[in-house]
Enzyme design. Structure first.
Site, PDB file in Angstrom:
ATOM      1  N   GLU A 105      43.480  30.861  37.821  1.00 32.47           N
ATOM      2  CA  GLU A 105      43.350  30.531  36.406  1.00 32.47           C
ATOM      3  C   GLU A 105      41.854  30.366  36.165  1.00 32.47           C
ATOM      4  O   GLU A 105      41.220  29.498  36.764  1.00 32.47           O
ATOM      5  CB  GLU A 105      44.094  29.240  36.087  1.00 32.47           C
TER       6      GLU A 105
ATOM      7  N   LYS B 245      41.364  23.132  49.780  1.00 29.69           N
ATOM      8  CA  LYS B 245      39.910  23.040  49.720  1.00 29.69           C
ATOM      9  C   LYS B 245      39.571  22.094  48.568  1.00 29.69           C
ATOM     10  O   LYS B 245      39.747  22.420  47.391  1.00 29.69           O
ATOM     11  CB  LYS B 245      39.317  24.431  49.503  1.00 29.69           C
TER      12      LYS B 245
ATOM     13  N   GLY C  90      39.544  27.320  38.047  1.00 28.58           N
ATOM     14  CA  GLY C  90      38.114  27.106  37.913  1.00 28.58           C
ATOM     15  C   GLY C  90      37.478  28.123  37.000  1.00 28.58           C
ATOM     16  O   GLY C  90      38.136  28.714  36.131  1.00 28.58           O
ATOM     17  N   SER C  91      36.198  28.383  37.212  1.00 28.14           N
ATOM     18  CA  SER C  91      35.440  29.266  36.336  1.00 28.14           C
ATOM     19  C   SER C  91      35.783  30.736  36.602  1.00 28.14           C
ATOM     20  O   SER C  91      36.264  31.101  37.674  1.00 28.14           O
ATOM     21  CB  SER C  91      33.939  29.064  36.561  1.00 28.14           C
ATOM     22  N   ARG C  92      35.476  31.564  35.603  1.00 28.60           N
ATOM     23  CA  ARG C  92      35.706  33.000  35.780  1.00 28.60           C
ATOM     24  C   ARG C  92      34.794  33.570  36.859  1.00 28.60           C
ATOM     25  O   ARG C  92      35.222  34.411  37.651  1.00 28.60           O
ATOM     26  CB  ARG C  92      35.488  33.752  34.471  1.00 28.60           C
TER      27      ARG C  92
ATOM     28  N   CYS D 117      41.595  23.301  30.236  1.00 27.20           N
ATOM     29  CA  CYS D 117      41.697  24.762  30.257  1.00 27.20           C
ATOM     30  C   CYS D 117      42.386  25.295  29.018  1.00 27.20           C
ATOM     31  O   CYS D 117      42.277  26.480  28.706  1.00 27.20           O
ATOM     32  CB  CYS D 117      42.421  25.219  31.515  1.00 27.20           C
TER      33      CYS D 117
ATOM     34  N   GLU E 154      34.035  31.436  26.778  1.00 23.40           N
ATOM     35  CA  GLU E 154      34.425  30.034  26.835  1.00 23.40           C
ATOM     36  C   GLU E 154      33.191  29.147  26.984  1.00 23.40           C
ATOM     37  O   GLU E 154      32.297  29.432  27.782  1.00 23.40           O
ATOM     38  CB  GLU E 154      35.354  29.803  28.029  1.00 23.40           C
TER      39      GLU E 154
ATOM     40  N   GLY F 115      36.204  32.429  40.251  1.00 25.25           N
ATOM     41  CA  GLY F 115      37.514  33.036  40.432  1.00 25.25           C
ATOM     42  C   GLY F 115      37.432  34.513  40.710  1.00 25.25           C
ATOM     43  O   GLY F 115      38.157  35.049  41.556  1.00 25.25           O
TER      44      GLY F 115
END
Length: 538
Positions: A265, A184, A241-243, A302, A395, A246
Site C-alpha cells: 500500500e 521488519k 509506506g511511501s510510493r 493513508c 500525495e 514501496g
C-alpha cells in the site's frame, strides 16, 4: 517491561551491535532511550531460516490452534495496555485516546482472524467428484483448497504504530493462513514494536508452537528490508509506506530468481467529489467534516482526502470561509519523523510556487524548530490546471488538501477519468445529484477500492466486507485488501489433489467434512458430508 533495544529472533534476542539508532519524541525532538540495534546479516538469515523450519509444522497446525494463538496474542497485548500506550505516545505524539482506540482495533483484528481461521471456510475447499462412466474419457476425482505460502515478511508502517505494525493486519492475516512472519519494525516507534513483539513471542511459547513462527528485526535504513525481500526462503511480503520505498521493494521482489508476491500500500490522495445539491444543502457540515478528515492524525492517514472536487469558487464562498477559519484556528500538528516533516515542508513550498495554484489558508508552525510541528494548509486550482499538471495529483503526507473547482458536469467526469488508482473516493450528493452524475460512480469503481457516500474516508472498519486497497499506485495489486478478513487471501495459493485416497487428503477435502466447513461440491455450496462417506445406521 524494560526495553532491550534488540531484535527478537524466534525465542532469542539479537546481539548488541555497532549500528544503533534511537526513536525521537515528535513534540520535543528529544532522543528516547534505549538505543536500538540494527539486525546483522546473520540475524536476518537466522530469522528467515527459523521461519522456514517452523513452516513445516505451523502450516499443519489445526485451525482451532491457530485461532487460539491469535487470541493469545490479543490477550498479551491487552495485558500491557497502559505501558504500550505510554510508549507509543512518546514515540508518535499521537493522543492517548487515538492510541487506545488503535490498540483495541489491533486486538479486534487478531480476534477477527482467529474467528476466520477457526471457521475454516476461507480455504475455499472445492470437490469435483469422479465420474468413471463419462465418455469419451472418464472424469477423475479433483479437489482443491488454499494453502499457505511459507515465510512472509511484513514491514511496519510509520503512521499506525499498532494497527499496521508488529501484530497488525498483515501479521494477523499471514499467521491465520498458516504462514510464519518475519517482521521488519519501523524505526519511528521501535519501543512500541518491541513491547508488542514480546507479546507475540510469549504467545508462541504459550501455544507450544515452533520457534520460528515469529521474529522481529530492527533497522533504521533499508539494508534489512532489502535483505529480507531478497532472501530465497521468503515467499511473500506485505508493506505499507511511501510510493518511493514501496516501488523499490516491489521491483526487488519481481527481480528475484524466484519472484514473490509483494503486497504494497503506497500512496493515495483519496478524491472527494462534492456535488452541487449537497453543497447547497449541507455546506457547513461538509466543510467541518472535510477539515476534520484531512487533519486527522496530522494528515498522516493513508485515506486522508487530499483532493476535493467542487463547484467554481464564486459558488462556494461560505464553504471556503469555513475551511479558512478552521485552519486559522488550528493548533500545531506534529508529524511522526523528521523525514516526514521535511517532505511535507518541501511539498508545501513547491505548491506555493505554482502559478496555477492559489493558497486558501495556511497556519504557520509555532514550534521551536526542535520538534516536528507543522501547520495545516489548503490550496485551490481549477480543473483545466489540474488536468495539465500531473504534480497536482501527488500525495502530500500531512495536514493539507487541494480544492479543484469545476464549471460543469463534463469537467467533473473528465477529472474522474484522469485519476490514477486510489484507496478511496467519496461522493457527497443528493438523490438528484446522483441522477445527474450517474456516470461518476461507474468511473470511480474502476479507480478505487472503496466508495464512500456522504461521509469521509478516514476511519477504516475492520470487517468481512471491507476493502482497503485499490489500483496502482495506491497498491501494488488492486485485487487485494490489507484490511478485513479477505486480507487472508494474499498469503495463500490454490493446491489441487487429483485421485488422492481419503486418508492422504487434508481434512478440508475429505468426504466426511470433519471440519464442518462450507465447500463447493460439484458446483454447489454445502456444509454437508458427501453421502457416500456417511456410515449407515445399524
Amino acid at each position: 517491561m524494560k526495553l532491550s533495544g534488540r531484535s527478537i529472533i524466534g525465542f532469542q534476542s539479537g546481539a548488541v551491535m555497532e549500528e544503533i539508532f534511537h526513536a525521537l519524541n515528535p513534540k520535543s525532538g528529544e532522543r528516547l532511550e534505549p538505543g536500538f540495534f540494527a539486525a546483522s546479516p546473520d540475524e536476518v538469515d537466522r530469522a528467515v531460516r527459523l521461519a522456514h523450519q517452523a513452516f513445516a509444522t505451523y502450516d499443519r497446525v489445526s485451525a482451532r490452534d491457530r485461532g487460539a494463538f491469535l487470541r493469545t496474542i490479543a490477550v498479551n497485548i491487552d495485558s500491557i495496555a497502559e505501558e504500550l500506550v505510554e510508549r507509543a505516545e512518546e514515540e508518535t505524539a499521537l493522543p492517548k485516546p487515538r492510541l487506545q482506540g488503535e490498540m483495541a482495533r489491533t486486538c479486534g483484528q487478531l480476534r477477527l482472524f482467529a474467528q476466520v481461521a477457526e471457521e475454516g471456510s476461507w480455504a475455499q475447499a472445492r470437490i469435483d467428484r469422479a465420474d468413471p462412466d463419462r465418455r469419451p474419457a472418464p472424469k477423475p476425482d479433483i479437489r482443491s483448497m488454499l494453502r499457505p505460502l511459507g515465510p512472509v515478511v511484513v514491514f511496519g508502517a510509520s503512521n499506525f504504530p499498532l494497527a499496521f505494525s508488529v501484530a497488525g493486519g498483515d501479521t494477523a492475516s499471514a499467521l491465520a493462513a498458516g504462514n510464519p512472519v518475519v517482521f521488519k519494525g519501523h524505526p519511528a516507534h521501535p519501543g512500541t514494536s518491541e513491547l508488542v513483539g514480546h507479546a507475540v513471542q510469549r504467545a508462541v511459547r504459550q501455544c507450544n508452537l515452533p520457534e520460528g513462527v515469529f521474529s522481529l528485526l530492527f533497522d533504521c535504513g533499508n539494508r534489512v528490508g532489502s535483505a529480507l525481500i531478497n532472501h530465497p526462503l521468503v515467499k511473500a511480503a506485505g508493506f505499507t509506506g511511501s510510493r518511493t520505498a514501496g516501488r523499490i521493494l516491489m521491483d526487488l521482489a519481481a527481480a528475484r530468481p524466484e519472484p514473490i508476491p509483494f503486497f504494497a500500500e503506497m500512496s493515495s490522495t483519496n478524491p472527494v467529489f462534492i456535488l452541487p445539491g449537497a453543497l447547497r444543502e449541507q455546506a457547513d457540515s461538509i466543510a467541518a467534516g472535510l477539515y476534520a478528515s484531512f487533519t486527522q492524525g496530522a494528515g498522516q492517514f493513508c485515506t486522508k482526502p487530499g483532493l476535493v472536487f467542487l463547484p467554481a469558487l464564486a459558488e462556494v464562498p461560505e464553504f471556503i470561509k469555513r475551511l479558512r477559519q478552521s485552519i486559522n484556528e488550528s493548533a500545531p500538528f506534529h508529524l511522526l519523523t523528521p523525514g516526514i516533516r521535511s517532505s511535507y515542508g518541501a511539498a508545501i513550498s513547491a505548491r506555493k510556487t505554482k502559478t496555477n495554484v492559489g493558497l486558501v489558508a495556511e497556519k504557520l508552525p509555532t514550534g521551536t524548530g526542535g520538534d516536528f510541528s507543522v501547520g495545516g494548509a489548503i490550496f485551490e486550482t481549477d480543473t483545466r490546471s489540474f488536468l495539465t499538471d500531473e504534480n497536482l495529483t501527488a500525495e502530500i503526507f500531512g495536514p493539507a488538501t487541494l480544492l479543484v473547482h469545476h464549471s460543469n458536469r463534463e469537467e467533473v467526469l473528465e477529472a474522474a477519468r484522469n485519476l490514477d488508482g486510489h484507496l478511496t473516493a467519496t461522493i457527497h450528493g443528493t438523490e438528484q445529484d446522483l441522477q445527474e452524475f450517474s456516470d461518476l460512480i461507474a468511473i470511480l469503481e474502476r479507480k478505487v477500492g472503496r466508495l464512500v457516500f456522504n461521509g469521509f474516508p478516514t476511519g477504516v472498519e475492520v470487517s468481512h466486507a471491507m476493502v482497503h486497497g485499490g489500483p496502482y499506485p495506491a497498491t501494488s495489486d488492486g485485487r487485494s485488501t490489507s484490511v478485513g478478513s479477505q486480507a487472508i487471501f494474499r498469503f495463500c495459493r490454490p493446491v489441487c489433489y487429483q485421485a488422492f485416497p481419503q486418508a492422504a487428503l487434508p481434512d478440508a477435502l475429505k468426504d466426511c467434512n470433519p471440519l464442518h466447513i462450507w465447500r463447493m461440491i460439484d458446483g454447489e455450496m454445502t456444509r454437508e458430508p458427501i453421502p457416500s462417506a456417511v456410515t449407515p445406521i445399524g
